[in-house]
Scaffold this active site. Structure first.
Site, mmCIF file in Angstrom:
data_model
loop_
_atom_site.group_PDB
_atom_site.id
_atom_site.type_symbol
_atom_site.label_atom_id
_atom_site.label_comp_id
_atom_site.label_asym_id
_atom_site.label_seq_id
_atom_site.Cartn_x
_atom_site.Cartn_y
_atom_site.Cartn_z
ATOM 1 N N GLN A 96 0.850 -1.200 0.000
ATOM 2 C CA GLN A 96 0.000 0.000 0.000
ATOM 3 C C GLN A 96 0.880 1.242 0.000
ATOM 4 O OE1 GLN A 96 -3.406 -0.519 3.066
ATOM 5 N NE2 GLN A 96 -1.899 -2.078 3.584
ATOM 6 N N ASN A 97 2.182 1.030 0.216
ATOM 7 C CA ASN A 97 3.085 2.172 0.352
ATOM 8 C C ASN A 97 3.410 2.782 -1.003
ATOM 9 O OD1 ASN A 97 3.051 1.436 2.997
ATOM 10 N ND2 ASN A 97 5.068 0.478 2.977
ATOM 11 N N VAL A 98 3.556 4.086 -0.990
ATOM 12 C CA VAL A 98 3.909 4.777 -2.230
ATOM 13 C C VAL A 98 5.418 5.033 -2.305
ATOM 14 C CG1 VAL A 98 1.620 5.806 -2.428
ATOM 15 C CG2 VAL A 98 3.434 7.087 -1.271
ATOM 16 N N HIS A 114 -1.545 1.515 -4.233
ATOM 17 C CA HIS A 114 -1.930 2.915 -4.007
ATOM 18 C C HIS A 114 -1.048 3.892 -4.780
ATOM 19 C CE1 HIS A 114 -4.103 1.819 0.030
ATOM 20 N NE2 HIS A 114 -4.828 1.540 -1.036
ATOM 21 N N CYS A 122 -1.252 13.572 -15.485
ATOM 22 C CA CYS A 122 -2.178 14.683 -15.693
ATOM 23 C C CYS A 122 -3.511 14.385 -15.011
ATOM 24 C CB CYS A 122 -2.391 14.866 -17.192
ATOM 25 S SG CYS A 122 -3.540 16.193 -17.585
ATOM 26 N N CYS A 125 -6.021 14.548 -18.924
ATOM 27 C CA CYS A 125 -5.943 13.703 -20.118
ATOM 28 C C CYS A 125 -5.373 12.320 -19.776
ATOM 29 C CB CYS A 125 -5.131 14.384 -21.214
ATOM 30 S SG CYS A 125 -3.359 14.402 -20.916
ATOM 31 N N THR A 183 0.320 -2.860 8.792
ATOM 32 C CA THR A 183 -0.836 -2.132 8.263
ATOM 33 C C THR A 183 -1.985 -2.235 9.257
ATOM 34 O OG1 THR A 183 -2.423 -1.977 6.436
ATOM 35 C CG2 THR A 183 -1.406 -4.140 6.779
ATOM 36 N N SER A 184 -2.623 -1.084 9.537
ATOM 37 C CA SER A 184 -3.580 -1.016 10.649
ATOM 38 C C SER A 184 -4.915 -1.699 10.353
ATOM 39 C CB SER A 184 -3.836 0.448 11.010
ATOM 40 O OG SER A 184 -4.375 1.122 9.885
ATOM 41 N N GLU A 210 1.396 -3.939 17.131
ATOM 42 C CA GLU A 210 0.083 -4.008 17.795
ATOM 43 C C GLU A 210 -0.907 -4.725 16.886
ATOM 44 O OE1 GLU A 210 -0.839 0.102 18.426
ATOM 45 O OE2 GLU A 210 -0.713 0.556 16.294
HETATM 46 C C1 BJW Z 1 4.723 -1.177 12.457
HETATM 47 C C2 BJW Z 1 5.890 -0.605 12.871
HETATM 48 C C3 BJW Z 1 7.036 -1.385 12.671
HETATM 49 C C4 BJW Z 1 4.400 0.807 13.328
HETATM 50 N N1 BJW Z 1 6.910 -2.564 12.114
HETATM 51 N N2 BJW Z 1 4.553 -2.330 11.908
HETATM 52 C C5 BJW Z 1 -16.532 2.856 5.015
HETATM 53 C C6 BJW Z 1 -16.335 1.503 5.210
HETATM 54 C C7 BJW Z 1 -15.457 0.777 4.393
HETATM 55 C C8 BJW Z 1 -14.755 1.409 3.378
HETATM 56 C C9 BJW Z 1 -14.958 2.763 3.206
HETATM 57 C C10 BJW Z 1 -15.832 3.465 4.015
HETATM 58 N N3 BJW Z 1 -15.820 4.757 3.606
HETATM 59 C C11 BJW Z 1 -14.944 4.876 2.580
HETATM 60 C C12 BJW Z 1 -14.421 3.661 2.324
HETATM 61 C C13 BJW Z 1 -13.405 3.341 1.285
HETATM 62 C C14 BJW Z 1 -12.059 3.957 1.636
HETATM 63 C C15 BJW Z 1 -11.674 3.563 3.060
HETATM 64 O O1 BJW Z 1 -11.185 2.480 3.321
HETATM 65 N N4 BJW Z 1 -11.825 4.483 4.002
HETATM 66 C C16 BJW Z 1 -11.526 4.186 5.421
HETATM 67 C C17 BJW Z 1 -10.795 5.371 6.041
HETATM 68 C C18 BJW Z 1 -12.799 3.813 6.098
HETATM 69 N N5 BJW Z 1 -11.124 3.404 0.683
HETATM 70 C C19 BJW Z 1 -10.919 3.969 -0.495
HETATM 71 O O2 BJW Z 1 -11.473 5.014 -0.802
HETATM 72 C C20 BJW Z 1 -10.038 3.220 -1.459
HETATM 73 N N6 BJW Z 1 -10.719 3.071 -2.689
HETATM 74 C C21 BJW Z 1 -11.818 2.349 -2.794
HETATM 75 O O3 BJW Z 1 -12.324 1.772 -1.835
HETATM 76 O O4 BJW Z 1 -12.310 2.322 -4.066
HETATM 77 C C22 BJW Z 1 -13.529 1.598 -4.280
HETATM 78 C C23 BJW Z 1 -13.231 0.246 -4.833
HETATM 79 C C24 BJW Z 1 -12.915 -0.789 -3.974
HETATM 80 C C25 BJW Z 1 -12.653 -2.045 -4.505
HETATM 81 C C26 BJW Z 1 -12.750 -2.251 -5.852
HETATM 82 C C27 BJW Z 1 -13.055 -1.193 -6.715
HETATM 83 C C28 BJW Z 1 -13.315 0.050 -6.185
HETATM 84 C C29 BJW Z 1 -8.766 4.010 -1.747
HETATM 85 C C30 BJW Z 1 -7.890 4.094 -0.555
HETATM 86 C C31 BJW Z 1 -6.694 4.992 -0.832
HETATM 87 C C32 BJW Z 1 -5.801 5.106 0.381
HETATM 88 N N7 BJW Z 1 -4.855 6.111 0.146
HETATM 89 C C33 BJW Z 1 -3.866 6.383 1.205
HETATM 90 C C34 BJW Z 1 -3.160 7.744 0.943
HETATM 91 C C35 BJW Z 1 -2.525 7.835 -0.362
HETATM 92 C C36 BJW Z 1 -1.096 7.472 -0.303
HETATM 93 C C37 BJW Z 1 -0.210 8.552 0.258
HETATM 94 O O5 BJW Z 1 -0.488 9.740 0.204
HETATM 95 O O6 BJW Z 1 0.812 8.120 0.778
HETATM 96 O O7 BJW Z 1 -2.942 5.304 1.321
HETATM 97 S S1 BJW Z 1 -4.558 6.538 2.824
HETATM 98 C C38 BJW Z 1 -3.213 5.840 3.666
HETATM 99 O O8 BJW Z 1 -3.735 4.690 4.368
HETATM 100 C C39 BJW Z 1 -2.242 5.325 2.591
HETATM 101 C C40 BJW Z 1 -1.972 3.932 3.091
HETATM 102 O O9 BJW Z 1 -1.532 3.117 2.025
HETATM 103 C C41 BJW Z 1 -3.272 3.519 3.693
HETATM 104 C C42 BJW Z 1 -3.153 2.386 4.691
HETATM 105 O O10 BJW Z 1 -2.438 2.786 5.821
HETATM 106 P P1 BJW Z 1 -1.491 1.752 6.551
HETATM 107 O O11 BJW Z 1 -0.398 1.357 5.648
HETATM 108 O O12 BJW Z 1 -2.300 0.677 7.142
HETATM 109 O O13 BJW Z 1 -0.833 2.697 7.678
HETATM 110 P P2 BJW Z 1 -1.374 3.032 9.148
HETATM 111 O O14 BJW Z 1 -0.655 4.269 9.569
HETATM 112 O O15 BJW Z 1 -2.833 3.048 9.222
HETATM 113 O O16 BJW Z 1 -0.876 1.792 10.012
HETATM 114 C C43 BJW Z 1 0.494 1.545 10.246
HETATM 115 C C44 BJW Z 1 0.631 0.262 11.037
HETATM 116 O O17 BJW Z 1 2.016 -0.009 11.170
HETATM 117 C C45 BJW Z 1 0.059 0.351 12.464
HETATM 118 O O18 BJW Z 1 -0.805 -0.732 12.681
HETATM 119 C C46 BJW Z 1 1.296 0.244 13.362
HETATM 120 O O19 BJW Z 1 1.054 -0.524 14.534
HETATM 121 C C47 BJW Z 1 2.263 -0.479 12.468
HETATM 122 N N8 BJW Z 1 3.671 -0.223 12.761
HETATM 123 N N9 BJW Z 1 5.585 0.667 13.419
HETATM 124 C C48 BJW Z 1 5.701 -3.034 11.728
HETATM 125 N N10 BJW Z 1 8.232 -0.895 13.051
HETATM 126 ZN ZN ZN Z 2 -2.966 16.373 -19.874
#
Ligand code: BJW
Ligand code: ZN
Length: 237
Positions: A96-98, A114, A122, A125, A183-184, A210
């Site tokens: 999920q990391n960028v 992601h 763009c 386009c 991932t949380s 956690e």
């Molecule tokens: C350690 C550690 C160490 C610490 N070792 N671990 C209501 C219900 C269900 C879904 C939805 C809803 N309302 C909206 C939605 C959908 C929405 C969603 O899920 N929202 C929630 C907030 C509820 N999702 C979307 O909109 C997605 N699209 C979608 O659903 O399209 C529809 C579709 C689905 C399926 C088919 C077709 C269509 C898109 C989601 C885009 C997420 N984008 C982001 C930001 C962009 C990237 C950027 O700018 O960098 O992506 S959000 C952000 O969260 C980022 C991450 O990839 C993503 C996940 O976060 P991650 O990686 O889990 O990080 P943290 O911080 O949450 O957790 C870190 C963990 O590490 C913790 O647990 C720590 O304990 C641990 N940790 N140190 C190992 N040393």
């Molecule tokens: Zn363009």
């Protein structure tokens, strides 16, 4: 659990999140240091935020590019890269990391669901995304495409469809082992992958300091930092 035995016919699906890069110095999203100028990620990483204030969103990603310049892979990334050398196409690495830390560690086939921080495209386009490692912190305006559209990060924001879902769903259906790392379980559809893999017959394991929000989808939870746990689970021989 000390080492994780992998049989010759196992297929491994690994899903990584921000936690795998935490020990490299990149803040997680929902951790204590996950705010940017007081904004939660949900407020900056959305098409609505981009339309309302592209300059603010561009500054957020410019800052992220700056931070990214200085970071290096940690032993967790390296352990996964070595695992790819051992398993070849029996390992599906979905992040999920960028950031590019898996690639910097040597992983060759990383699926960025992601998007990627060092790519832009763009917002109007269909011109393909371009590699883009420049920092825009010093630019007064968001760059424009020749068509007049704004040049946005090639990143999946909330409400947008994640990339590569067809190959991801295919790999989930074929996996015998599913590992989620750092991932949380707060963001979908990634948070549903463990349950999908388990329904298809895989054993599911979580690694992180956690329990995740989707703990119920895992057979086992190995509590610890991935930079320490992954090299122990997959020692280099
Ligand atoms: C350690 C550690 C160490 C610490 N070792 N671990 C209501 C219900 C269900 C879904 C939805 C809803 N309302 C909206 C939605 C959908 C929405 C969603 O899920 N929202 C929630 C907030 C509820 N999702 C979307 O909109 C997605 N699209 C979608 O659903 O399209 C529809 C579709 C689905 C399926 C088919 C077709 C269509 C898109 C989601 C885009 C997420 N984008 C982001 C930001 C962009 C990237 C950027 O700018 O960098 O992506 S959000 C952000 O969260 C980022 C991450 O990839 C993503 C996940 O976060 P991650 O990686 O889990 O990080 P943290 O911080 O949450 O957790 C870190 C963990 O590490 C913790 O647990 C720590 O304990 C641990 N940790 N140190 C190992 N040393
Ligand atoms: Zn363009």
């Amino acid at each position: 659990m000390t080492t994780l035995p992998i049989r010759d016919d196992d297929r491994l699906f690994v899903l990584t999140g921000a936690g795998v890069s935490a020990e490299s110095g990149l803040p997680t999203f929902r951790g204590a240091d996950g705010l940017w100028r007081g904004h939660r990620v949900e407020e900056v990483a959305s098409p609505a935020a981009w339309h309302r204030d592209p300059q603010m969103v561009w500054e957020f990603y410019s800052w992220r590019r700056e931070v990214h310049r200085a970071v290096r892979p940690n032993p967790g990334h390296v352990a996964l890269a070595r695992l790819e050398q051992r398993l070849g196409e029996r390992l599906f690495l979905c992040t999920q990391n960028v950031d590019s830390l898996h690639e910097q560690a040597g992983s060759k086939r990383v699926v960025h669901m992601h998007g990627r921080l060092l790519e832009s495209r763009c917002d109007r386009c269909t011109r393909p995304p371009a590699e883009d490692a420049r920092s825009y912190a010093s630019l007064a305006e968001v760059p424009r495409c020749p068509c007049g559209g704004l040049w946005r990060p090639n990143i999946v924001w909330f409400g947008e469809t994640p990339f590569h879902l067809d190959s991801i769903l295919d790999a989930l259906g074929r996996a015998s082992l599913f590992l989620a790392v750092g991932t949380s379980g707060a963001v979908y559809p990634a948070a549903s992958f463990a349950q999908a893999a388990r329904q298809a017959g895989a054993c599911t394991i979580y690694i992180g300091p956690e329990e995740p929000l989707n703990r119920h989808a895992f057979d086992e939870c190995v509590l610890g930092e991935s930079g320490k746990v992954l090299p122990e689970l997959f020692p280099h021989d």
